[in-house]
Each structure stands twice: as C-alpha cells, then as structure tokens.
Design a protein around this motif. Structure first.
Motif, short mmCIF file in Angstrom:
data_model
loop_
_atom_site.label_atom_id
_atom_site.label_comp_id
_atom_site.label_asym_id
_atom_site.label_seq_id
_atom_site.Cartn_x
_atom_site.Cartn_y
_atom_site.Cartn_z
N LYS A 1 9.77 1.57 7.21
CA LYS A 1 8.42 1.92 7.70
C LYS A 1 7.85 0.81 8.58
O LYS A 1 7.32 1.07 9.66
N TYR A 2 7.93 -0.43 8.13
CA TYR A 2 7.43 -1.53 8.93
C TYR A 2 8.18 -1.61 10.26
O TYR A 2 7.57 -1.79 11.33
N ARG B 1 -1.42 -1.02 5.68
CA ARG B 1 -2.12 0.28 5.64
C ARG B 1 -1.38 1.32 6.46
O ARG B 1 -1.21 2.46 6.03
N MET B 2 -0.97 0.96 7.68
CA MET B 2 -0.29 1.93 8.55
C MET B 2 1.01 2.45 7.94
O MET B 2 1.40 3.59 8.16
N VAL C 1 4.39 3.17 -1.26
CA VAL C 1 5.82 2.81 -1.21
C VAL C 1 6.17 1.69 -2.17
O VAL C 1 7.24 1.67 -2.77
N CYS C 2 5.26 0.74 -2.32
CA CYS C 2 5.53 -0.46 -3.12
C CYS C 2 4.36 -0.71 -4.07
O CYS C 2 3.22 -0.89 -3.63
N ARG C 3 4.63 -0.74 -5.35
CA ARG C 3 3.57 -0.93 -6.35
C ARG C 3 3.00 -2.35 -6.32
O ARG C 3 1.85 -2.57 -6.70
N ASP C 4 3.80 -3.29 -5.90
CA ASP C 4 3.39 -4.69 -5.89
C ASP C 4 2.75 -5.01 -4.54
O ASP C 4 3.44 -5.23 -3.54
#
Length: 396
Positions: free
Chosen positions: A321-322, A354-355, A361-364
């Motif tokens: 995603k990034y 945010r985008m 996607v990641c809890r941490d």
C-alpha cells in the motif's frame, strides 16, 4: 534493487572484504592518530565550506538542493569538493561512527572515492578531446626499435588468459607479439597508453594474432567503439569478457609507472561496454575503469541514516500500500518541496498512514508509522540520489 537492498549489499561487501585496521593503515603509511586527524580535517573542511556558502543546516535534502542550485550557477574547486564529498558519503559526514576505527574506515573509502570522482570530472573534457585526436596519428614504419624483454613478458602474460592460451601452440603468435611491441614503441601517442592498446588488440584481434603470419594490426580501429553482447550469457562469453578485463587489469598494473594510466583507463571505459558488464556481474574491484556516468551511479548510492527497523517481511500488505501510494509522485509534491526547505519528514508520516488505511492493515500504530517514515525516507533519498547523479554534468 531498492535502496535498502543497495545499502545492505554495501555493508555485506565491507564485511566480506574486511582487512584489520593496522594492516590497512600500513598500506597508506598512516598511524591511527594521523588517520583520525585526517578524517577530522576532511569532515571539518566539508562543514566549513557549507558555512562559507551559507548552507547552515544538517538536513541532507536541504544540502543536496542548495548545493545543486549553487553548482548550476558556478563551478569551482570548493563546490567540486562539496559535491564529490556529498556524493560519496557513507557515514563520515552525517552518520555516527561507532568508534575511531570505523571513522577511519569511512574516511579512507570516502576520500579515495571523492578523489577519483573529482579527478574524473576534471579530466573528462581533456580526455574527450584527446580521444578525438587519436583517430589520426602518425606511424613510423621505418622504425626498428625492439624491446626483447617487453616482447617476452607480453607473450608470457598473454598466455595466462584463457582466450589467448591456445597461442602457445601457434607458429605465429610469438612473432606477432613482437611486431605489436615494435609498432607501439614506434608511435609516441600509443606508447604512453600501452595497457589500453595491447588489451584492445589482443582482445579484439586475438584470432588473427594467433593464426595469421606477419599480422600487423590497424591501430585506427582500436579507437572505434566495440560493444559486446553483455545482456545474455551464451555459456562462454561472460567468461571471455572477464578474461578481457583481467588482462587489462594486469597490463594496467604492469605499466603503472610507465604509462598515462588515466587516459588509458578512459580509452578502455569509453571504447567498449565491458566496464558496464563488469560492475553489473562481478565482485567489484574499483580499480577497473569506469565512465564518469557509471562512477556517478556507483558512488551516489543512497545512505539510510535513520535508525528504523526494516519490517517489509512482517507487513507485506502495508508495504504494498505504501509503495503504490508513493508511485504517484504528484501526491507528494508539497512534501518534496517542504523537506527540501527544511521540514521534518516525519510530519508527513501521518498522511501516508491515513492514505494507506494503516489502522485497518496493521494493529500496531507505532510500527505502521515507523514504516511510513522509512518509506518516506527512501523516497526522499531516491530524489536526492537522482539530483546528485546528474550533478557532475554541471562541471563539464
């Protein structure tokens, strides 16, 4: 290969090529104290010149941008030093060496690369004109100057390389080597660049040298570029290319004090594409000549100075995603401009998080934001690298 992988490869190379510091310093005729002092002098010169040109920051993106602006307007030795030091930085200027030994190691490597890069930039136009003039030179066919010792040594050296080894059974090879030596010694402009001339004749015309009686090369042809098929290995051509390069390296060392090695290297790197092949496919020995373009590409590898854990394998979805968001560079025009003006890159981590829908996607959250910072750091480093890779052109 991404920036992280490039950095990791560079670090691995240093580990593989480790030489004890005492042994390394002996090669340079230095002590720990004198080497440490010279490393400090190099570093202080860099930051003193930054202050002289009113680049009052430790922000790498700002320094790259301001330096690029300055060398577009003016070119001098100060700016050449700043540019080549910045381009070859691996931790001495902006990193935090763990100890004196690491500081000295960084300095030895960086000062050597910066010197080579500076010399290549200074000599580029000189050598380019000189190479153009090599298309026309006067031969002296009546000269009978011979050198039996050189004749024998070149013959023996040639037989050490696979593509010439069959010459040991030839009726003509020994004699043709003698004629090559005689003719080169009779032509002053060739005599001073023997490593290139001998390598070019032996690699390009080895079959004729071995099989044809009374073969005499046309030297004008060796100043025409030859491009080898370097993209595909047919099972033997890569071994042959490596042998061509090994022969040049041996000739270069043999004639180190008797030739214009700088111009010989320039001819070798510009009149074939073997350097390009070598640095893509072999364990690099940076004594093998490079074009200025290739030198800029190799020396300006990115430096990741932030201590952020690399977690791509732990968060593959977040990585994708990034990566996809950053492919659309227009989204980040403001960030590029702001960071080049001194803004903290971490200010934009939240936006990327945010985008990408990082919370889903990641809890941490901390891990996701750290990874966003890593990706944005890579992104800016890539921009900085592109600027630095082209910077040498301003000095030409």
């Amino acid at each position: 290969m991404n920036e992280y992988e490039e950095l990791q490869r560079w670090l691995d190379e240093q580990a593989d090529n480790y030489i004890p510091m005492e042994e390394l310093l002996q090669e340079y005729g230095l002590t720990m104290k004198s080497a440490s002092e010279q490393a400090d002098v190099f570093r202080e010169k860099f930051f003193t010149l930054l202050r002289k040109y009113e680049i009052l920051t430790d922000n790498i993106s700002v320094i790259v941008t301001e330096l690029d602006r300055l060398i577009h307007k003016n070119q001098n030795e100060d700016l050449l030093f700043l540019y080549t030091a910045m381009a070859t930085e691996k931790g001495l200027l902006f990193g935090e060496p763990e100890d004196e030994e690491q500081k000295i190691f960084y300095w030895l490597k960086q000062s050597e690369n910066a010197r080579k890069f500076s010399d290549a930039i200074r000599n580029e136009n000189i050598y380019k004109k000189r190479l153009e003039s090599m298309k026309e030179f006067s031969e002296n066919p009546d000269s009978d100057e011979t050198d039996p010792e050189e004749h024998f040594l070149l013959y023996q050296m040639s037989l050490e390389h696979g593509f010439l080894y069959k010459g040991r059974k030839s009726k003509f090879f020994m004699e043709n080597i003698g004629e090559l030596v005689r003719k080169v010694n009779a032509i002053p402009v060739l005599k001073v660049i023997k490593p290139y001339v001998y390598n070019a004749v032996l690699s390009r015309k080895h079959n004729l040298m071995i099989n044809r009686k009374n073969y005499s090369p046309n030297f004008a042809n060796i100043f025409k570029r030859t491009d080898y098929r370097i993209k595909t290995d047919n099972g033997k051509n890569f071994d042959t290319y490596q042998s061509y390069i090994e022969l040049y390296d041996q000739l270069q060392r043999s004639y180190q004090n008797k030739s214009d090695i700088g111009f010989s290297d320039y001819c070798f790197s510009h009149l074939n594409n073997l350097s390009e092949w070598y640095y893509e496919n072999c364990e690099p020995n940076e004594e093998i000549p490079m074009t200025l373009e290739l030198m800029a590409e190799r020396y300006t590898t990115s430096i990741i100075l932030k201590n952020i854990e690399y977690i791509a394998k732990k968060q593959p979805v977040l990585e994708i995603k990034y990566h996809n968001i950053l492919l659309n560079e227009t989204e980040w025009t403001d960030m590029i401009r702001d960071v080049q003006n001194g803004a903290d890159i971490s200010d934009y981590c939240e936006k990327l998080y945010r985008m990408a829908g990082g919370a889903k996607v990641c809890r941490d959250r901390k891990t996701a934001l750290n990874y966003a910072e890593l990706y944005l750091t890579f992104f800016m480093e890539d921009i900085n690298r592109c600027i630095m890779m082209d910077g040498y052109k301003n000095f030409l």
